[in-house]
Enzyme design. Structure first.
Site, PDB file in Angstrom:
ATOM      1  N   GLU A   1       4.302  -0.726  10.811  1.00  0.00           N
ATOM      2  CA  GLU A   1       4.578  -2.124  10.488  1.00  0.00           C
ATOM      3  C   GLU A   1       4.547  -2.989  11.739  1.00  0.00           C
ATOM      4  O   GLU A   1       4.168  -4.151  11.679  1.00  0.00           O
ATOM      5  CB  GLU A   1       5.919  -2.265   9.762  1.00  0.00           C
ATOM      6  CG  GLU A   1       5.989  -1.513   8.449  1.00  0.00           C
ATOM      7  CD  GLU A   1       5.012  -1.974   7.374  1.00  0.00           C
ATOM      8  OE1 GLU A   1       4.081  -2.743   7.667  1.00  0.00           O
ATOM      9  OE2 GLU A   1       5.186  -1.568   6.233  1.00  0.00           O
TER      10      GLU A   1
ATOM     11  N   SER B   1       0.813  -1.219   0.000  1.00  0.00           N
ATOM     12  CA  SER B   1       0.000   0.000   0.000  1.00  0.00           C
ATOM     13  C   SER B   1       0.847   1.270   0.000  1.00  0.00           C
ATOM     14  O   SER B   1       0.377   2.314  -0.467  1.00  0.00           O
ATOM     15  CB  SER B   1      -0.932  -0.006   1.198  1.00  0.00           C
ATOM     16  OG  SER B   1      -0.199  -0.216   2.387  1.00  0.00           O
ATOM     17  N   PHE B   2       2.065   1.214   0.485  1.00  0.00           N
ATOM     18  CA  PHE B   2       2.906   2.410   0.515  1.00  0.00           C
ATOM     19  C   PHE B   2       3.501   2.752  -0.851  1.00  0.00           C
ATOM     20  O   PHE B   2       4.228   3.726  -0.987  1.00  0.00           O
ATOM     21  CB  PHE B   2       3.998   2.294   1.578  1.00  0.00           C
ATOM     22  CG  PHE B   2       3.424   2.228   2.972  1.00  0.00           C
ATOM     23  CD1 PHE B   2       2.631   3.250   3.459  1.00  0.00           C
ATOM     24  CD2 PHE B   2       3.649   1.133   3.773  1.00  0.00           C
ATOM     25  CE1 PHE B   2       2.073   3.191   4.726  1.00  0.00           C
ATOM     26  CE2 PHE B   2       3.098   1.056   5.044  1.00  0.00           C
ATOM     27  CZ  PHE B   2       2.313   2.088   5.526  1.00  0.00           C
TER      28      PHE B   2
END
Length: 169
Positions: A81, A15-16
């Site tokens: 994370e 997603s990043f």
């Protein structure tokens, strides 16, 4: 890769890769370049919106390298994370130039996790889950500015695929 000014380059593969997500998390945009990481596989994780990578000799993972992250921005990534990932230094090949670059990335800590399966698809994620993930990152940033309450519960609840109950631990 870190330099003396505290700038980091981080390979992102989920997603990043999406500039909107990065802008919410860092409250600014970042330069990035496309890259390929050999020796890893990108998996779906049962019940989650985000992928992970684990070592696999024949694997290749495409993604982007975010350039010029500050120490604080790297800490944001570490917090997001969490303990399920380990930050490691890896070598990627930049797609446009074939230049090799030492960067950091996040590797799933439990490579034998039974919840890993298949191949995570970035385009599918953008269509189906981007908005929910954006909401989760906005909540994380709100928490960071006012860290009362449990970050894990607030964030983990939002990145679950089914929007299920928040974790109790």
């Amino acid at each position: 890769m870190s330099n003396s000014e505290g700038k980091h380059s981080v390979f992102v593969y989920g997603s990043f890769q999406e500039p909107d997500v990065v802008e919410v998390l860092f409250e600014r945009s970042h330069d990035s370049v496309s890259a390929l990481l050999s020796g890893f596989h990108r998996y779906r994780i049962k019940g989650r919106l985000h992928p992970c990578i684990t070592p696999l000799d024949t694997g290749k993972v495409s993604g982007k390298v975010l350039l010029g992250l500050t120490d604080d921005e790297l800490k944001n990534l570490d917090m997001i994370e969490g303990s399920l990932y380990e930050r490691k230094t890896v070598e990627v090949v930049l797609t446009g130039s074939s230049e090799k670059l030492q960067v950091e990335t996040y590797v799933w800590a439990d490579k034998e996790d039974p919840n890993l399966y298949g191949e995570w698809d970035f385009e599918e994620w953008k269509q189906l889950h981007k908005e929910k993930f954006m909401e989760a990152n906005k909540k994380f940033m709100e928490w960071k500015k006012n860290p009362q309450g449990n970050r894990i519960e607030a964030f983990e609840h939002l990145v679950k695929e089914d929007g299920g109950d928040a974790p109790t631990s």
